[in-house]
Design a protein around this motif. Sequence first.
Motif, short mmCIF file in Angstrom:
data_model
loop_
_atom_site.label_atom_id
_atom_site.label_comp_id
_atom_site.label_asym_id
_atom_site.label_seq_id
_atom_site.Cartn_x
_atom_site.Cartn_y
_atom_site.Cartn_z
N HIS A 70 52.58 -11.79 18.97
CA HIS A 70 53.17 -12.85 18.32
C HIS A 70 51.67 -13.47 17.87
CE1 HIS A 70 56.87 -11.75 20.09
NE2 HIS A 70 56.33 -12.12 21.30
N VAL A 71 51.54 -13.59 16.58
CA VAL A 71 50.09 -14.14 16.08
C VAL A 71 50.17 -15.84 15.78
CG1 VAL A 71 49.26 -11.92 15.19
CG2 VAL A 71 50.63 -13.52 13.67
N GLN A 72 51.68 -16.33 15.57
CA GLN A 72 51.67 -17.68 15.44
C GLN A 72 51.72 -18.71 16.54
OE1 GLN A 72 54.82 -18.27 12.57
NE2 GLN A 72 54.28 -16.59 11.42
N CYS A 73 51.78 -18.07 17.86
CA CYS A 73 51.93 -19.06 18.91
C CYS A 73 51.28 -18.26 20.23
CB CYS A 73 53.16 -19.35 18.96
SG CYS A 73 54.50 -18.18 19.66
N THR A 74 51.04 -19.10 21.15
CA THR A 74 51.02 -18.66 22.58
C THR A 74 52.36 -18.40 23.04
OG1 THR A 74 50.91 -20.95 23.30
CG2 THR A 74 48.79 -20.09 22.85
N VAL A 89 48.80 -5.13 28.48
CA VAL A 89 48.30 -5.88 27.44
C VAL A 89 47.21 -5.35 26.66
CG1 VAL A 89 49.10 -8.11 28.49
CG2 VAL A 89 46.96 -7.07 29.03
N CYS A 90 47.05 -5.74 25.53
CA CYS A 90 45.68 -5.32 24.75
C CYS A 90 45.18 -6.61 24.08
CB CYS A 90 46.20 -4.22 23.74
SG CYS A 90 44.74 -3.39 22.98
N PRO A 91 44.03 -6.75 23.84
CA PRO A 91 43.38 -7.87 23.40
C PRO A 91 43.71 -8.19 21.92
CG PRO A 91 41.60 -6.63 24.11
CD PRO A 91 43.09 -5.71 24.34
N PRO A 92 43.85 -9.50 21.49
CA PRO A 92 44.11 -9.89 20.02
C PRO A 92 42.94 -9.43 19.15
CG PRO A 92 44.00 -11.72 21.25
CD PRO A 92 43.62 -10.60 22.12
N ASN A 93 43.51 -8.73 17.95
CA ASN A 93 42.38 -8.54 16.77
C ASN A 93 43.28 -8.59 15.71
OD1 ASN A 93 40.82 -7.58 14.77
ND2 ASN A 93 40.16 -5.90 15.82
N ASN A 94 43.64 -9.76 15.14
CA ASN A 94 44.41 -10.02 14.00
C ASN A 94 44.02 -9.36 12.84
OD1 ASN A 94 46.19 -11.21 15.66
ND2 ASN A 94 45.37 -13.17 15.37
N ASP A 95 42.68 -8.81 12.68
CA ASP A 95 42.46 -7.77 11.49
C ASP A 95 42.82 -6.54 11.17
OD1 ASP A 95 40.94 -10.25 10.85
OD2 ASP A 95 39.22 -9.51 11.85
N HIS A 118 47.46 -15.39 24.66
CA HIS A 118 46.56 -15.77 23.56
C HIS A 118 47.46 -15.26 22.27
CE1 HIS A 118 43.08 -16.91 25.86
NE2 HIS A 118 42.83 -15.87 25.97
N GLU A 119 47.33 -16.25 21.26
CA GLU A 119 48.06 -15.71 20.08
C GLU A 119 47.55 -14.33 19.67
OE1 GLU A 119 46.00 -18.46 20.52
OE2 GLU A 119 46.75 -20.13 19.12
N GLY A 120 48.20 -13.45 19.46
CA GLY A 120 47.97 -12.23 18.81
C GLY A 120 47.93 -11.15 20.11
N THR A 121 47.95 -11.42 21.32
CA THR A 121 48.03 -10.43 22.42
C THR A 121 48.99 -9.54 22.26
OG1 THR A 121 46.53 -11.91 23.84
CG2 THR A 121 47.71 -10.27 25.07
N TRP A 122 48.67 -8.23 22.51
CA TRP A 122 49.84 -7.20 22.41
C TRP A 122 50.34 -7.42 23.79
CZ3 TRP A 122 51.37 -4.78 17.89
CH2 TRP A 122 50.52 -4.64 16.96
N HIS A 123 51.57 -7.06 24.19
CA HIS A 123 52.11 -7.05 25.33
C HIS A 123 53.29 -6.24 25.29
CE1 HIS A 123 53.95 -10.38 23.10
NE2 HIS A 123 54.92 -10.26 24.06
N ALA A 124 53.39 -5.61 26.52
CA ALA A 124 54.60 -4.61 26.88
C ALA A 124 55.11 -5.17 28.22
CB ALA A 124 54.16 -3.25 26.86
N GLY A 125 56.24 -5.74 28.06
CA GLY A 125 56.77 -6.27 29.58
C GLY A 125 57.59 -7.55 29.26
N PRO A 126 57.81 -8.21 30.25
CA PRO A 126 57.85 -7.82 31.75
C PRO A 126 58.52 -6.56 32.01
CG PRO A 126 58.70 -10.13 31.20
CD PRO A 126 58.81 -9.29 29.99
N HIS A 127 57.91 -5.89 33.07
CA HIS A 127 58.35 -4.70 33.50
C HIS A 127 58.55 -5.04 35.04
CE1 HIS A 127 58.76 -2.00 30.07
NE2 HIS A 127 57.86 -2.76 29.81
N ASP A 147 57.84 -13.67 13.82
CA ASP A 147 56.50 -13.58 14.39
C ASP A 147 56.43 -12.38 15.51
OD1 ASP A 147 53.73 -13.90 14.82
OD2 ASP A 147 54.04 -15.56 16.14
N HIS A 148 57.19 -11.35 15.21
CA HIS A 148 57.16 -10.06 16.18
C HIS A 148 56.99 -8.79 15.57
CE1 HIS A 148 59.82 -7.70 18.99
NE2 HIS A 148 59.50 -8.56 19.73
#
Length: 164
Positions: A70-74, A89-95, A118-127, A147-148
């Motif tokens: 989600h890039v528009q909010c925490t 998780v994977c760090p955000p890189n909105n480019d 953080h805004e843009g953090t990739w995430h899989a979960g909760p698991h 924003d998904h």
Amino acid sequence: MSTSKTVQQLQAQSVNSENFRRYGQVIFASLDGKAYDVEDAQLNLHNGIPRFYIMQLEKRGRKFHKITRHVQCTQCLGSLEGKDWLIAVCPPNNDVNEPALEEIAAFRIPGNCFIKLHEGTWHAGPHFDHESVDFYNLELADTNVVDHFTHDFLKSHQLEFEMV
């Protein structure tokens, strides 16, 4: 001709403020009356109406092949009843429109804290391994509509992950 998938194991590490910093914050209990500071969740909810709710999830297991941002909010997530859980998780890189495969990490989240992404953090979960877990979730009212952004590793790399 069928394509076979590969299952890549991710070693889940115990979360702490230092090892989770690239992805967000870990918030633990503080004494009542403590003044607001950098240890509190640094929220961005100004792009819409905040939504704070409890989501009930049934047994999720430890495997995933889709990851979302989600890039528009925490976003804040925490379990109720003290149940532990996992998140990749994977760090955000909105480019870039897809997560950096080599930067995906898995974390074990204890039931006595919550995480803020953080805004843009990739995430899989909760698991989790429990039968069901209730999670509180703080995001925007329309996050899952406008924003998904999801990446499917099964389609792009014939890859599935398992958190161990």
